[in-house]
Every structure is written in structure tokens, then in C-alpha cells.
Design a protein around this motif. Structure first.
Motif, PDB file in Angstrom:
ATOM      1  N   PHE A  17      30.357  21.283  24.415  1.00 51.35           N
ATOM      2  CA  PHE A  17      30.631  20.208  23.452  1.00 51.35           C
ATOM      3  C   PHE A  17      31.309  19.036  24.158  1.00 51.35           C
ATOM      4  CE2 PHE A  17      31.271  24.375  21.325  1.00 51.35           C
ATOM      5  CZ  PHE A  17      30.018  24.443  20.744  1.00 51.35           C
ATOM      6  N   LYS A  18      30.514  18.068  24.552  1.00 47.48           N
ATOM      7  CA  LYS A  18      31.023  16.949  25.343  1.00 47.48           C
ATOM      8  C   LYS A  18      31.140  15.657  24.540  1.00 47.48           C
ATOM      9  CE  LYS A  18      29.242  18.981  29.578  1.00 47.48           C
ATOM     10  NZ  LYS A  18      28.310  18.868  30.719  1.00 47.48           N
ATOM     11  N   LYS A  19      30.731  15.706  23.289  1.00 51.42           N
ATOM     12  CA  LYS A  19      30.838  14.546  22.420  1.00 51.42           C
ATOM     13  C   LYS A  19      31.635  14.926  21.182  1.00 51.42           C
ATOM     14  CE  LYS A  19      26.301  12.809  23.859  1.00 51.42           C
ATOM     15  NZ  LYS A  19      24.928  12.454  23.410  1.00 51.42           N
ATOM     16  N   THR A  20      32.403  13.979  20.686  1.00 49.89           N
ATOM     17  CA  THR A  20      33.256  14.247  19.529  1.00 49.89           C
ATOM     18  C   THR A  20      32.471  14.810  18.357  1.00 49.89           C
ATOM     19  OG1 THR A  20      34.711  12.440  20.197  1.00 49.89           O
ATOM     20  CG2 THR A  20      34.935  13.242  17.945  1.00 49.89           C
ATOM     21  N   ASP A  21      31.289  14.241  18.087  1.00 49.45           N
ATOM     22  CA  ASP A  21      30.527  14.676  16.911  1.00 49.45           C
ATOM     23  C   ASP A  21      29.852  16.031  17.133  1.00 49.45           C
ATOM     24  OD1 ASP A  21      28.683  13.846  18.745  1.00 49.45           O
ATOM     25  OD2 ASP A  21      27.566  12.523  17.398  1.00 49.45           O
ATOM     26  N   GLU A  22      29.927  16.573  18.370  1.00 46.32           N
ATOM     27  CA  GLU A  22      29.344  17.883  18.649  1.00 46.32           C
ATOM     28  C   GLU A  22      30.366  19.005  18.532  1.00 46.32           C
ATOM     29  OE1 GLU A  22      27.831  17.524  22.554  1.00 46.32           O
ATOM     30  OE2 GLU A  22      25.955  16.575  21.959  1.00 46.32           O
ATOM     31  N   THR A  23      31.642  18.666  18.474  1.00 48.75           N
ATOM     32  CA  THR A  23      32.692  19.676  18.510  1.00 48.75           C
ATOM     33  C   THR A  23      32.804  20.391  17.163  1.00 48.75           C
ATOM     34  OG1 THR A  23      33.907  18.306  20.084  1.00 48.75           O
ATOM     35  CG2 THR A  23      35.104  20.121  19.055  1.00 48.75           C
ATOM     36  N   PRO A  24      32.684  21.712  17.146  1.00 48.36           N
ATOM     37  CA  PRO A  24      32.702  22.435  15.867  1.00 48.36           C
ATOM     38  C   PRO A  24      34.110  22.638  15.324  1.00 48.36           C
ATOM     39  CG  PRO A  24      32.486  23.980  17.668  1.00 48.36           C
ATOM     40  CD  PRO A  24      32.459  22.602  18.290  1.00 48.36           C
ATOM     41  N   GLU A  25      34.181  23.043  14.072  1.00 42.28           N
ATOM     42  CA  GLU A  25      35.443  23.476  13.495  1.00 42.28           C
ATOM     43  C   GLU A  25      35.778  24.866  14.054  1.00 42.28           C
ATOM     44  OE1 GLU A  25      37.319  21.579  11.804  1.00 42.28           O
ATOM     45  OE2 GLU A  25      35.900  19.953  11.411  1.00 42.28           O
ATOM     46  N   LEU A  26      37.047  25.261  13.917  1.00 46.70           N
ATOM     47  CA  LEU A  26      37.515  26.514  14.505  1.00 46.70           C
ATOM     48  C   LEU A  26      36.689  27.731  14.076  1.00 46.70           C
ATOM     49  CD1 LEU A  26      39.527  28.021  16.287  1.00 46.70           C
ATOM     50  CD2 LEU A  26      41.102  28.103  14.333  1.00 46.70           C
ATOM     51  N   PRO A  27      36.385  27.935  12.785  1.00 43.88           N
ATOM     52  CA  PRO A  27      35.605  29.124  12.405  1.00 43.88           C
ATOM     53  C   PRO A  27      34.236  29.191  13.082  1.00 43.88           C
ATOM     54  CG  PRO A  27      36.630  28.128  10.470  1.00 43.88           C
ATOM     55  CD  PRO A  27      36.800  27.148  11.597  1.00 43.88           C
ATOM     56  N   VAL A  28      33.603  28.029  13.250  1.00 47.71           N
ATOM     57  CA  VAL A  28      32.299  27.994  13.911  1.00 47.71           C
ATOM     58  C   VAL A  28      32.465  28.313  15.393  1.00 47.71           C
ATOM     59  CG1 VAL A  28      30.332  26.532  14.534  1.00 47.71           C
ATOM     60  CG2 VAL A  28      31.361  26.355  12.257  1.00 47.71           C
ATOM     61  N   TYR A  29      33.491  27.765  16.017  1.00 42.26           N
ATOM     62  CA  TYR A  29      33.774  28.054  17.430  1.00 42.26           C
ATOM     63  C   TYR A  29      34.002  29.547  17.641  1.00 42.26           C
ATOM     64  CZ  TYR A  29      36.538  28.350  21.744  1.00 42.26           C
ATOM     65  OH  TYR A  29      37.021  28.711  22.977  1.00 42.26           O
ATOM     66  N   VAL A  30      34.763  30.168  16.761  1.00 47.32           N
ATOM     67  CA  VAL A  30      35.012  31.611  16.856  1.00 47.32           C
ATOM     68  C   VAL A  30      33.702  32.381  16.751  1.00 47.32           C
ATOM     69  CG1 VAL A  30      36.084  33.589  15.704  1.00 47.32           C
ATOM     70  CG2 VAL A  30      37.385  31.474  16.018  1.00 47.32           C
ATOM     71  N   ALA A  31      32.846  31.980  15.832  1.00 49.91           N
ATOM     72  CA  ALA A  31      31.546  32.647  15.672  1.00 49.91           C
ATOM     73  C   ALA A  31      30.695  32.492  16.921  1.00 49.91           C
ATOM     74  CB  ALA A  31      30.823  32.087  14.445  1.00 49.91           C
ATOM     75  N   LEU A  32      30.704  31.305  17.510  1.00 47.52           N
ATOM     76  CA  LEU A  32      29.946  31.066  18.745  1.00 47.52           C
ATOM     77  C   LEU A  32      30.485  31.919  19.892  1.00 47.52           C
ATOM     78  CD1 LEU A  32      29.640  27.190  18.483  1.00 47.52           C
ATOM     79  CD2 LEU A  32      27.725  28.800  18.414  1.00 47.52           C
ATOM     80  N   CYS A  33      31.803  32.064  19.951  1.00 48.82           N
ATOM     81  CA  CYS A  33      32.412  32.901  20.999  1.00 48.82           C
ATOM     82  C   CYS A  33      31.981  34.358  20.851  1.00 48.82           C
ATOM     83  CB  CYS A  33      33.935  32.798  20.943  1.00 48.82           C
ATOM     84  SG  CYS A  33      34.586  31.228  21.554  1.00 48.82           S
ATOM     85  N   ARG A  34      31.943  34.836  19.625  1.00 51.66           N
ATOM     86  CA  ARG A  34      31.510  36.217  19.394  1.00 51.66           C
ATOM     87  C   ARG A  34      30.072  36.427  19.859  1.00 51.66           C
ATOM     88  NH1 ARG A  34      34.119  36.860  13.325  1.00 51.66           N
ATOM     89  NH2 ARG A  34      36.246  37.381  14.008  1.00 51.66           N
TER      90      ARG A  34
END
Length: 284
Positions: free
Chosen positions: A164-181
Motif C-alpha cells: 500500500f504505497k498510496k493513501t487511497d490504497e491503505t486499508p482500515e485495520l480490520p481489512v489489514y488484519v484479514a489480509l495478514c491472515r
């Protein structure tokens, strides 16, 4: 008005590009490789190593801070890098160098991106401090090795952020956690292979969070890390889907009094939470 977030499939696509090699994963700083190569030389002196470390002021500050932390517990902390090297030894200096490199190589692209990074690192520091504390109390595993393994086991969660290198690409925390899983273990393995770290750390990534996996023999590095991870989730989230601690393979290897339980966790952890959080703060 809040901007509309991309759907999950778009985030998955960005992370998949990392896995496919279409985007570059973070690589270690050249000074880290220089230090690691120097440490492989049998005739390297502590004076030579301290001079090499001095080339990186940020790393020097981290080493001095670590040597003065509750992890070491000296009344009179060292004042120079040479004193730090003599106190910690070359192997521990190498591990701390890797820890510093891990923290410094992930670029932050926005406030939102930084917030995710800070949250991820805070969680990593807590898991590491819990694992170190348990290792010290239980024995069998070298605490310094635990520190290295605890942080390397989470490299994949930080690598996810690299997508995520652009501001509009950065997810919210719950989505980030899901991606990490979904992706963290795969990204972690690829990243550590690129860094040419010991294969035992790859094994850690494969087995971290596997509460009841086949892990025979006496208590080992993976067991300690899984106990640390278990308690970090327990202390961070009142609502969780953790199994009873007695079902953990790692717990079943503990002997009295280390297997004493209170409030659903190890007594040795639950009665020393404040001290453990102080150690985590020193790593943060």
C-alpha cells in the motif's frame, strides 16, 4: 464525507502482486549485510565490530537503549558501543541489528499507513516481550534467540504493508488484519529466504499459531513463541476465539510450577503483566 474504500478484492490484488514478484519486497539495508558478513569472520575483534556499528547512528542508539533496558537489568548501563558489545556479545548484537533493520526498512507513506505500522509493531513487541519472559522463567531456550524469532515470525505482517504505497490504497485495520491472515505467512517465508536467514526461522513461520500441532520432544523455540503469541492475543483482546490454554501442545510440555494457571493464562505471565509491558515498551 469519508472517501469510499476499495473492495477487498482490490487489496488482495495489491498483495498478490507482492507474492508474484510484480512489486519489490523490502530488502535489508547494506549496513546490515556488512555487519553480518563481518560477524562471520572468526578473527573479528570487538573493537572492529564497535567501529562498524558506529557507522549507523540509529543502530548505535538502539543498542545503547537495549543494553540499558529492563531486559538487561544493570544498575550502571554501558556508555560506549565497545562496552555494549562486551556486555551483549557478538551473537546478541547480530540479533539486535536484525531487529533494528526490520523496523527501519518498511517505509511509511501516510498517516494512515503509519498507524497500521505502529499497531503491528506494538503487537510484535508485546509478543516478543512475553516470549522472552516465558523463556527466562521456563529455561530450555535462549531468550536472545527468542527475541529474534518473535520478530522475524511477523515480518510477513509488515510486508503486507508494502503493498500500500498510496493513501487511497491503505486499508482500515480490520481489512489489514484479514489480509495478514491470508498472506502474512507466505510473504514472510519469501522475505526471509531473500534475507538468507537461518532455516529455523522459516520453520517458526510455518508453525506459529498452530496451537495443537505435532511438535514432539521437550519444550522448544516454537513452543515458547506460541505461548507468547497466545498471551499477547489474550492481553490485547478481551473477546477472542482462543482455545483453553490446556489444549496447547506447548502448555502440555510445561512442568510444575510453570504450568500453573490463573485467569485462563499462565500464572507466571498473568501476575507479571506490568513488568512484561515495560519490556515491550523498551522494544518499541
Amino acid at each position: 464525507m469519508q472517501p469510499v474504500q476499495p473492495d477487498y478484492s482490490i487489496y488482495r490484488g495489491l498483495v498478490s502482486d507482492l507474492l508474484a514478484g510484480n512489486e519489490q519486497l523490502p530488502s535489508l539495508p547494506s549496513i546490515t549485510f556488512e555487519i553480518r558478513n563481518a560477524l562471520e569472520q572468526s578473527d573479528l575483534s570487538m573493537v572492529e565490530l564497535s567501529k562498524l556499528l558506529a557507522k549507523d547512528p540509529a543502530l548505535s542508539a538502539i543498542l545503547l537503549k537495549y543494553a540499558s533496558s529492563p531486559l538487561i537489568g544493570l544498575q550502571t548501563p554501558p556508555q560506549t558501543l565497545l562496552e555494549v558489545v562486551r556486555l551483549l556479545g557478538m551473537n546478541q548484537v547480530e540479533r539486535i541489528t536484525m531487529v533494528h533493520s526490520i523496523k527501519s526498512l518498511f517505509s511509511v507513506h501516510s498517516f494512515k499507513h503509519k498507524r497500521l505500522f505502529v499497531e503491528a509493531w506494538r503487537r510484535m513487541a508485546l509478543k516478543a516481550s512475553l516470549s522472552i519472559f516465558i523463556a527466562k522463567r521456563v529455561g530450555k531456550v535462549v531468550p536472545d534467540q527468542v527475541l529474534m524469532a518473535a520478530l522475524l515470525s511477523e515480518v510477513g505482517t509488515l510486508a503486507v504493508l508494502s503493498a500500500f504505497k498510496k493513501t487511497d490504497e491503505t486499508p482500515e485495520l480490520p481489512v489489514y488484519v484479514a489480509l495478514c491472515r491470508e498472506y502474512a505467512k507466505s510473504l514472510g517465508v519469501i522475505t526471509l529466504k531473500n534475507w538468507q536467514v537461518d532455516s529455523q526461522y522459516l520453520n517458526v513461520i510455518h508453525n506459529i499459531g498452530n496451537w495443537s500441532g505435532e511438535n514432539k520432544g521437550p519444550i522448544n523455540l516454537i513452543d515458547i513463541l506460541n505461548l507468547g503469541l497466545y498471551h499477547s492475543i489474550k492481553l490485547s483482546h478481551a473477546k477472542n476465539d482462543l482455545p483453553p490454554i490446556t489444549e496447547l501442545t506447548a502448555y502440555q510440555k510445561l512442568e510444575p510450577p510453570d504450568n500453573s494457571i490463573v485467569a485462563g493464562g499462565l500464572t507466571l505471565v498473568m501476575t507479571n503483566v506490568q513488568e512484561i509491558r515495560m519490556v515491550a515498551k523498551s522494544l518499541f
